[in-house]
Scaffold this active site. Structure first.
Site, PDB file in Angstrom:
ATOM      1  N   GLU A 132       0.837  -1.215   0.000  1.00 36.14           N
ATOM      2  CA  GLU A 132       0.000   0.000   0.000  1.00 36.14           C
ATOM      3  C   GLU A 132       0.869   1.262   0.000  1.00 36.14           C
ATOM      4  OE1 GLU A 132      -3.815   0.155   0.265  1.00 36.14           O
ATOM      5  OE2 GLU A 132      -2.898   1.872  -0.702  1.00 36.14           O
ATOM      6  N   LYS A 171       5.022   4.722  -9.729  1.00 40.16           N
ATOM      7  CA  LYS A 171       3.752   4.464  -9.025  1.00 40.16           C
ATOM      8  C   LYS A 171       2.665   4.120 -10.030  1.00 40.16           C
ATOM      9  CE  LYS A 171       5.107   7.477  -5.227  1.00 40.16           C
ATOM     10  NZ  LYS A 171       5.232   8.880  -4.816  1.00 40.16           N
TER      11      LYS A 171
HETATM   12  N1  HSE Z   1       9.028  11.519  -2.585  1.00 39.23           N
HETATM   13  C1  HSE Z   1       7.749  10.903  -2.667  1.00 39.23           C
HETATM   14  C2  HSE Z   1       6.714  11.945  -3.022  1.00 39.23           C
HETATM   15  C3  HSE Z   1       7.430  10.236  -1.361  1.00 39.23           C
HETATM   16  O1  HSE Z   1       7.018  13.149  -2.916  1.00 39.23           O
HETATM   17  O2  HSE Z   1       5.615  11.616  -3.427  1.00 39.23           O
HETATM   18  C4  HSE Z   1       6.225   9.345  -1.375  1.00 39.23           C
HETATM   19  O3  HSE Z   1       6.380   8.264  -2.261  1.00 39.23           O
END
Ligand code: HSE
Length: 328
Positions: free
Chosen positions: A128, A204
């Site tokens: 998650e 992501k």
């Molecule tokens: N560096 C990432 C961001 C942290 O700013 O979204 C979370 O994955």
């Protein structure tokens, strides 16, 4: 009372957050699950570095200290980068240890293999925290997919980028100043190039693609742009026109089941559902065949939001174990 013995790999912002929540919520976790949590060790790269006090816990730079203990039930992994994280988790799974990861770079590439390995070993894997920080997009997608089909996902998936764009617009600060603030808040990575260059959001998006469509597009086919070329003047001109820059990762599937997408800054107007999403928040719009459009919004980076996603995975895994141990 039974004990669950865990190890934490990586003690940066997220690893420390996991440690803190496990400590702060020790009693609640015990009441809720019936288990006492014992953190046996924390694996770090440099044992001499200054850190918060972690009384009674072994701080080590050797993963062998974890694997040598036959009683470890679960590993929280919050290391940066693909390796050695992938090797550690693969070994953990092969030893029957449940794993929870926040490592998006590793999981975008090796997630499918790790999930398959975990299934074969009958071990649980939680991820998650890899995507959108504290926003429960992974669990939501898993639930949706039981009875629906995802057609498109669009989202703000990098908290640092959204924070910087918001600061530039609201406070009129230069890019570099906003980035420094994002780093000071623990939103940006130690090396923020992938945050501002778009690769973090891309990874992501690949994790979401795997989950939603059962596959990823060919990585080279995705155009990846970051916010690093946006100047204060661009932001001012957009604001005067009533528009806002948002860094949007977008993926959809065609009628042949082939996913395609893009990652980059987009100028949007007030009618767009991501127009009002400011600061470190992430937002994900999921378009499905039956439900229509669902939007989730919440903190996308930072110690507690990301660590809380790992703890949520943890409670889920412990709940599953309960069912196995105590059949109704
Ligand atoms: N560096 C990432 C961001 C942290 O700013 O979204 C979370 O994955």
């Amino acid at each position: 009372m039974s004990t669950i013995k865990v190890a934490i790999l990586g003690f940066g912002t997220v690893g420390e957050g996991v440690y803190r929540i496990l400590n702060e919520k020790k009693n609640e976790i015990k009441l809720q699950t019936g288990y006492t949590i014992e953190i046996s060790s924390i694996v770090v790269r440099d044992v001499t570095k200054n850190r918060i006090e972690t009384p009674g816990i072994k701080i080590t730079d050797s993963i062998q200290d974890v694997f040598a203990d036959p009683d470890i039930d679960l590993i929280f992994e919050a290391i940066i980068g693909e390796e050695p994280a992938f090797a550690y988790l693969s070994k953990a799974i092969s030893k029957g240890i449940n794993v929870i990861t926040a490592n998006k770079a590793m999981f975008a590439k090796h997630g499918p293999a790790l999930i398959k390995q975990a299934e074969n070993q009958n071990v649980q894997i939680g991820f998650e925290a890899t995507t959108a920080g504290g926003v429960p997009i992974i669990r939501t997608l898993k639930n949706l997919l039981q009875a629906d089909r995802v057609q498109r996902i669009q989202g703000i998936l990098n908290g640092t980028s959204n924070f910087i764009l918001t600061k530039m617009r609201q406070d009129n600060v230069p890019f570099e100043v906003a980035l420094e603030e994002a780093q000071a808040n623990g939103f940006a990575e130690a090396d923020p190039s992938d945050d501002i260059g778009g690769k973090d959001a891309f990874r992501k998006l690949m994790i979401l693609s795997d989950l939603a469509f059962g596959r990823q597009p060919i990585w080279e086919d995705i155009q990846i742009n970051g916010i690093d070329k946006i100047h204060s003047d661009d932001v001012s001109v957009a604001t005067e026109k009533g528009l806002r820059y948002r860094h949007i990762a977008d993926i959809s599937i065609d009628e042949n089941g082939i996913p395609s997408g893009s990652v980059g800054p987009v100028l949007i107007g007030p009618e767009h559902p991501l127009y009002g999403v400011d600061g470190v928040d992430n937002a994900i719009i999921v378009d499905t065949e039956y439900l229509g459009a669902l939007t989730l919004i919440g903190p996308g980076a930072g110690m507690y939001p990301t660590a809380s996603a790992m703890i949520s995975d943890f409670l889920h895994i412990v709940g599953k174990r309960e069912k196995v141990l105590i059949p109704s």
